[in-house]
Design a protein around this motif. Structure first.
Motif, PDB file in Angstrom:
ATOM      1  N   GLY A  78       0.834  -1.198   0.000  1.00 40.55           N
ATOM      2  CA  GLY A  78       0.000   0.000   0.000  1.00 40.55           C
ATOM      3  C   GLY A  78       0.871   1.250   0.000  1.00 40.55           C
ATOM      4  N   THR A  79       0.470   2.256  -0.713  1.00 41.73           N
ATOM      5  CA  THR A  79       1.186   3.530  -0.709  1.00 41.73           C
ATOM      6  C   THR A  79       0.192   4.666  -0.546  1.00 41.73           C
ATOM      7  N   GLY A  80       0.654   5.763   0.053  1.00 36.92           N
ATOM      8  CA  GLY A  80      -0.184   6.944   0.216  1.00 36.92           C
ATOM      9  C   GLY A  80       0.683   8.180   0.040  1.00 36.92           C
ATOM     10  N   THR A  81       0.126   9.224  -0.498  1.00 36.76           N
ATOM     11  CA  THR A  81       0.900  10.442  -0.741  1.00 36.76           C
ATOM     12  C   THR A  81       0.237  11.628  -0.079  1.00 36.76           C
ATOM     13  N   GLY A  82       1.027  12.441   0.620  1.00 32.54           N
ATOM     14  CA  GLY A  82       0.525  13.661   1.243  1.00 32.54           C
ATOM     15  C   GLY A  82       1.383  14.830   0.798  1.00 32.54           C
ATOM     16  N   THR A  83       0.866  16.044   0.874  1.00 36.80           N
ATOM     17  CA  THR A  83       1.606  17.228   0.449  1.00 36.80           C
ATOM     18  C   THR A  83       1.733  18.207   1.607  1.00 36.80           C
ATOM     19  N   THR A  84       2.950  18.645   1.847  1.00 35.77           N
ATOM     20  CA  THR A  84       3.204  19.664   2.852  1.00 35.77           C
ATOM     21  C   THR A  84       3.499  20.970   2.140  1.00 35.77           C
ATOM     22  N   VAL A  85       2.650  21.960   2.302  1.00 38.59           N
ATOM     23  CA  VAL A  85       2.778  23.235   1.598  1.00 38.59           C
ATOM     24  C   VAL A  85       3.456  24.255   2.502  1.00 38.59           C
ATOM     25  N   VAL A  86       4.404  25.004   1.942  1.00 33.62           N
ATOM     26  CA  VAL A  86       5.058  26.066   2.687  1.00 33.62           C
ATOM     27  C   VAL A  86       4.054  27.184   2.920  1.00 33.62           C
ATOM     28  N   THR A  87       3.892  27.602   4.152  1.00 36.95           N
ATOM     29  CA  THR A  87       2.938  28.660   4.457  1.00 36.95           C
ATOM     30  C   THR A  87       3.417  29.986   3.867  1.00 36.95           C
ATOM     31  N   LEU A  88       2.490  30.911   3.684  1.00 33.05           N
ATOM     32  CA  LEU A  88       2.809  32.190   3.053  1.00 33.05           C
ATOM     33  C   LEU A  88       3.935  32.910   3.779  1.00 33.05           C
ATOM     34  N   GLU A  89       3.890  32.953   5.098  1.00 30.34           N
ATOM     35  CA  GLU A  89       4.909  33.693   5.846  1.00 30.34           C
ATOM     36  C   GLU A  89       6.297  33.069   5.738  1.00 30.34           C
ATOM     37  N   LYS A  90       6.364  31.821   5.303  1.00 33.86           N
ATOM     38  CA  LYS A  90       7.658  31.134   5.170  1.00 33.86           C
ATOM     39  C   LYS A  90       8.216  31.198   3.753  1.00 33.86           C
TER      40      LYS A  90
END
Length: 435
Positions: A78-90
């Motif tokens: 099984g595989t799963g993918t998630g996305t971590t987005v850089v916040t605007l202030e960063k």
């Protein structure tokens, strides 16, 4: 080699809100694992072992023993993918890191000769030069082989420890605000050939480069568009083989510029400068979004392309002839124009386009309480205020500011009485950190 002297365009900006100014979303991808097991067995009195194996970014194996009626083995992948987005202030800090620069508010210089910068032992973070013209006399012809000017500027930036920045200013070749070239086959072929050459040269350089796309041009096209929509302004785009998929409109031009940057020179970080023309304020943000400026890497924010004192002379000189008053900004932020109001304007673009802000072509000026001045020594206080209030700029999304002359008679680092050297040195001793 002495670089060509470039004359910047006259920006028709309002006295109460002078300036205009993108970073893409930076995302990190993580992969996770879901593990399940299916157990089958035969009836009997045995000790059973169940083993489940999952594959993905992590692999886990569990083994259990117990009294059961059989043995069985089950395997599930099984595989799963998630996305971590850089916040605007960063985003400002993330872009600074990509550029190989410290996570502090950056300070740059533009339209200055290498020798003049070195003479004062200055080490700017960014070194900006114009690329102007289409056809005879345009920037590819300035050196041999064609386009070598990009490498010369980049190498000079290296000598200063700076990031090269190029201000692409080809659309003004027929005159400031003259848009006749948009539907002219010869002009647009030359335009796209130059853009391709620029990005090829940037790719050859191989290190991070900043590119500022066509100051003022977007404002002039907004004025002739229908309902502030760049798709309504015709332009030749898809006869460019790099952008055969783009529409023949100003919207296609902006998309093509970004498409060519990503495809040809991934080391290029690009930005659009909103034209802060007073008559366009109400629809400027929506126009930039329709251009796709939010898909760039940073916003190019402007203040004024001349020293304030140049407009204060009576009578006004020919190269600083504009209507209006109050060119010199109030440092107490009590009367207009002032810095607080300008930073509030910058914040609207920062939040609207969700990108860090780079101030560009900020005038140098000389320190003076006396209005006006003379050629090469007109007064302005933006160097002093910006470099003593950098934290205010960081708070509205600022990643840095590039200071330079917008016209040959304006104050330069050779004529400013050491103002830039003094305040930049003091700032760098105690810089404003990017969040």
């Amino acid at each position: 080699m002495k670089l060509p002297t470039i004359l910047a365009a006259s920006l028709l900006v309002a006295t109460s809100a002078c300036g205009g100014g993108g970073g893409g979303s930076t995302a990190a991808t993580t992969t996770g694992t879901t593990t399940t097991g299916t157990t089958t067995g035969t009836t009997g009195t045995t000790t059973g072992t169940t083993t489940g194996t999952g594959t993905g970014t992590t692999t886990g194996t569990t083994t259990g023993t117990g009294t059961t009626t059989g043995t069985g083995t089950g395997t599930t992948t099984g595989t799963g993918t998630g996305t971590t987005v850089v916040t605007l202030e960063k985003k400002a800090a993330a872009l600074a890191a990509k550029l190989g620069k410290p996570t502090r508010f950056l300070v740059g210089l533009g339209s200055a000769d290498l020798a003049d910068v070195q003479k004062q032992n200055m080490t700017p973070d960014i070194y900006d030069q114009y690329l102007v013209g289409v056809g005879a006399g345009s920037w590819p012809t300035w050196n041999s082989p064609s386009g070598a000017y990009v490498q010369i500027v980049a190498q000079n930036a290296d000598k200063l420890g700076a990031i090269p920045m190029f201000t692409l200013y080809q659309m003004a070749s027929n005159g400031d605000g003259n848009l006749s070239g948009l539907t002219n086959t010869t002009f647009m072929k030359g335009y796209w050939d130059n853009v391709r050459l620029m990005f090829q040269q940037i790719k050859t350089y191989g290190k991070p480069v900043l590119v500022n796309f066509e100051p003022d041009f977007w404002g002039y096209t907004q004025r002739i568009s229908n309902n502030a929509d760049p798709a309504t302004v015709p332009a030749q785009v898809n006869n460019n083989p790099d952008c055969a998929n783009q529409p023949n409109s100003v919207a296609g031009i902006s998309q093509c510029l970004m498409q060519m940057a990503r495809a040809i020179a991934p080391n290029a970080y690009v930005g659009f400068p909103p034209a802060l023309f007073e008559d366009l304020h109400s629809t400027a943000m929506s126009y930039m979004l329709k251009l796709g400026a939010d898909k760039a890497d940073f916003i190019v924010m402007q203040t004024l392309d001349r020293d304030a004192g140049c407009f204060e002379t009576v009578p006004q000189v020919s190269y600083c002839s504009r209507t209006g008053t109050g060119w010199y900004w109030d440092e107490s932020n009590l009367t207009s124009p002032n810095f607080k109001d300008h930073f509030a304007l910058a914040k609207t673009y920062y939040q609207g386009l969700q990108l860090p802000v780079l101030w560009w072509q900020t005038p140098l000026g000389v320190p003076s309480t006396q209005i006006g001045g003379s050629s090469g020594k007109y007064r302005d206080n933006k160097v002093r205020y910006f470099l003593t209030h950098a934290s205010e700029m960081v708070a509205v999304g600022g990643i840095g500011a590039v200071f330079s002359t917008g016209e040959v008679n304006q104050t330069s680092i050779n004529t400013d009485g050491g103002q830039f050297k003094t305040f930049s040195t003091s700032y760098l001793a105690k810089p404003a950190t990017l969040p």
